[in-house]
Motif scaffolding. Sequence first.
Motif, PDB file in Angstrom:
ATOM      1  N   GLY A 360      21.925  15.864  -0.060  1.00 52.20           N
ATOM      2  CA  GLY A 360      21.817  16.402  -1.405  1.00 52.20           C
ATOM      3  C   GLY A 360      20.809  15.638  -2.244  1.00 52.20           C
ATOM      4  O   GLY A 360      19.906  14.971  -1.740  1.00 52.20           O
ATOM      5  N   SER A 361      20.983  15.706  -3.552  1.00 52.16           N
ATOM      6  CA  SER A 361      20.097  15.029  -4.485  1.00 52.16           C
ATOM      7  C   SER A 361      20.502  13.567  -4.600  1.00 52.16           C
ATOM      8  O   SER A 361      21.661  13.239  -4.850  1.00 52.16           O
ATOM      9  CB  SER A 361      20.171  15.702  -5.857  1.00 52.16           C
ATOM     10  OG  SER A 361      19.330  15.044  -6.781  1.00 52.16           O
ATOM     11  N   VAL A 362      19.525  12.670  -4.403  1.00 50.90           N
ATOM     12  CA  VAL A 362      19.799  11.237  -4.358  1.00 50.90           C
ATOM     13  C   VAL A 362      18.916  10.531  -5.392  1.00 50.90           C
ATOM     14  O   VAL A 362      17.699  10.750  -5.430  1.00 50.90           O
ATOM     15  CB  VAL A 362      19.508  10.675  -2.950  1.00 50.90           C
ATOM     16  CG1 VAL A 362      19.655   9.165  -2.923  1.00 50.90           C
ATOM     17  CG2 VAL A 362      20.445  11.314  -1.931  1.00 50.90           C
ATOM     18  N   THR A 363      19.511   9.697  -6.217  1.00 51.93           N
ATOM     19  CA  THR A 363      18.737   8.918  -7.181  1.00 51.93           C
ATOM     20  C   THR A 363      18.303   7.606  -6.546  1.00 51.93           C
ATOM     21  O   THR A 363      19.060   6.990  -5.791  1.00 51.93           O
ATOM     22  CB  THR A 363      19.539   8.631  -8.457  1.00 51.93           C
ATOM     23  OG1 THR A 363      20.722   7.899  -8.122  1.00 51.93           O
ATOM     24  CG2 THR A 363      19.931   9.934  -9.136  1.00 51.93           C
ATOM     25  N   VAL A 364      17.078   7.176  -6.853  1.00 50.11           N
ATOM     26  CA  VAL A 364      16.470   6.015  -6.210  1.00 50.11           C
ATOM     27  C   VAL A 364      16.027   5.010  -7.270  1.00 50.11           C
ATOM     28  O   VAL A 364      15.358   5.379  -8.243  1.00 50.11           O
ATOM     29  CB  VAL A 364      15.256   6.432  -5.353  1.00 50.11           C
ATOM     30  CG1 VAL A 364      14.563   5.207  -4.765  1.00 50.11           C
ATOM     31  CG2 VAL A 364      15.700   7.385  -4.239  1.00 50.11           C
ATOM     32  N   ARG A 365      16.381   3.746  -7.064  1.00 51.18           N
ATOM     33  CA  ARG A 365      15.886   2.660  -7.909  1.00 51.18           C
ATOM     34  C   ARG A 365      15.220   1.614  -7.029  1.00 51.18           C
ATOM     35  O   ARG A 365      15.783   1.183  -6.012  1.00 51.18           O
ATOM     36  CB  ARG A 365      17.018   2.024  -8.715  1.00 51.18           C
ATOM     37  CG  ARG A 365      16.548   0.874  -9.628  1.00 51.18           C
ATOM     38  CD  ARG A 365      17.592   0.422 -10.621  1.00 51.18           C
ATOM     39  NE  ARG A 365      17.151  -0.730 -11.404  1.00 51.18           N
ATOM     40  CZ  ARG A 365      16.357  -0.679 -12.466  1.00 51.18           C
ATOM     41  NH1 ARG A 365      15.899   0.505 -12.883  1.00 51.18           N
ATOM     42  NH2 ARG A 365      16.018  -1.772 -13.131  1.00 51.18           N
ATOM     43  N   ASP A 366      14.014   1.179  -7.427  1.00 48.69           N
ATOM     44  CA  ASP A 366      13.269   0.138  -6.733  1.00 48.69           C
ATOM     45  C   ASP A 366      13.650  -1.202  -7.362  1.00 48.69           C
ATOM     46  O   ASP A 366      13.362  -1.451  -8.543  1.00 48.69           O
ATOM     47  CB  ASP A 366      11.764   0.394  -6.874  1.00 48.69           C
ATOM     48  CG  ASP A 366      10.919  -0.558  -6.032  1.00 48.69           C
ATOM     49  OD1 ASP A 366      11.257  -1.754  -5.974  1.00 48.69           O
ATOM     50  OD2 ASP A 366       9.911  -0.102  -5.464  1.00 48.69           O
ATOM     51  N   LEU A 367      14.287  -2.097  -6.576  1.00 49.23           N
ATOM     52  CA  LEU A 367      14.848  -3.317  -7.137  1.00 49.23           C
ATOM     53  C   LEU A 367      13.811  -4.410  -7.387  1.00 49.23           C
ATOM     54  O   LEU A 367      14.049  -5.299  -8.218  1.00 49.23           O
ATOM     55  CB  LEU A 367      15.955  -3.849  -6.235  1.00 49.23           C
ATOM     56  CG  LEU A 367      17.113  -2.887  -5.981  1.00 49.23           C
ATOM     57  CD1 LEU A 367      18.238  -3.595  -5.234  1.00 49.23           C
ATOM     58  CD2 LEU A 367      17.633  -2.282  -7.280  1.00 49.23           C
TER      59      LEU A 367
END
Length: 469
Positions: A360-367
């Motif tokens: 599905g729809s996945v949120t991504v954060r670059d740490l």
Amino acid sequence: MKKVRAVITLVLLGLTFTIIMALNTGAWDNGLAKTPPMGWNSWNIFHGDINETKIKQIADTMVSSGMKDAGYVYLNLDDNWMANPARDSNGNLRADPTRFPNGIKALSDYVHAKGLKLGIYGCRGTMTCMNVPQSGSKGYEDKDAKTFASWGIDYLKYDNCNIPNGSDMKTDYQKMQTALANCGRPIVFSICAWGYQSWMPATGNLWRTTGDIADKWDNGTEWFKGIINAIDGNAQYTSSAAPGAWNDPDMLEIGNGGCTTEEYRTQMSMWSMMASPLIAGNDIRTMSQTTKDILLNKEVIAIDQDPAGVQGKRVKSANGLEVWVKSLGTNGTTKAVALLNRNSTTSNITVNWSDIGVSGSVTVRDLWAKADKGSFTGSYTASVPSHGTVLLKISTEPPAPVDATKQIEAENYSNQSGIQTETCSEGGEDVGFIENGDYTVYSNVDFGDGVGGFQARVASATSGGNIEI
């Protein structure tokens, strides 16, 4: 702690929901190091050239630099703190009177007053690796453990040099484990035997899986391991990691000058993905802002310190480009993903959601960029520098409520700590590796109208344990 196998059954409107909990029989539970230890060790930068003044300066800097607030609390002395010879006429260990004129107890008090913990170094042989006469704990295990306790020691790194003929490694480490358990003070036990053995998780809180770390990216097949060599060595033992028990690929070299910034970021990223101890080894008194930014990235540290204690694993590798995933225990739909580039040129690396068990729809954060990248369906692609790692935290959309009148799978928890799911012999998934303090929560269950109640049955091979409804 004796582990048991338990079965929980919930009966809802005549339908059965079963969770089987298979408890990890291999880990020693002394209540310590429930997340990977974080701190600083003297060896990588000072080797045997340590003294009271340097260690106090390090303690001061651990506070002033923000390291303590970020979680680095263990200040660990390595080899050569002892006098020469190391024991007094009664056989008690003693500190070098010139380099540590006020003794270890006074140093411990200084460190504790800073809100830090003091670690010390010992060896299972007759001498430590620096060959200090009478410095080994062979035959002195109980005496030395009580000495460490009287000094206020919080962490023991126990090495593996100068072993007498006929000695058995497992027996020697178990003797010190027992001595620490009976010394009257909680002391984290770090096994430094330069390679994993199956008895180690039942004996220590952490254990070295490789030879000593070197300030290099790749040291080939040498005993001293470069960063990428240590990653490969440590990755073999994923199933042994759990709260209170950690695979240790040795200390951090970040800031010591032998590697690039990207290579040091990779060490921090991958140690965190592998739930490894984060023990800095640079001269923090003079570290650059770049080094500080790597060591103090709190979002990266949070991946390492995730309370579930899951060691991440490699799920895809092709042409020097790798994808790693680590489940995070604070949310059943949240994971850390590392995109690792082993090559000498910058490359794009794609993580497919199917490779890491999400959809599905996945949120991504670059740490490392400290930036939200948005929502993506199917996959995410990043440009990764040579020998670099892009570290991501990904979250799926909140799941729809689970219908209580239908079968609820074990992996459909909404929150958990310390557990893993595994294939159940009866079909589906069960919840495995449960110890004291571990739990699962199924909070997103829709009972709808007309559900008057349900039954819960718990079976256990030993007494004790709780279920909360």
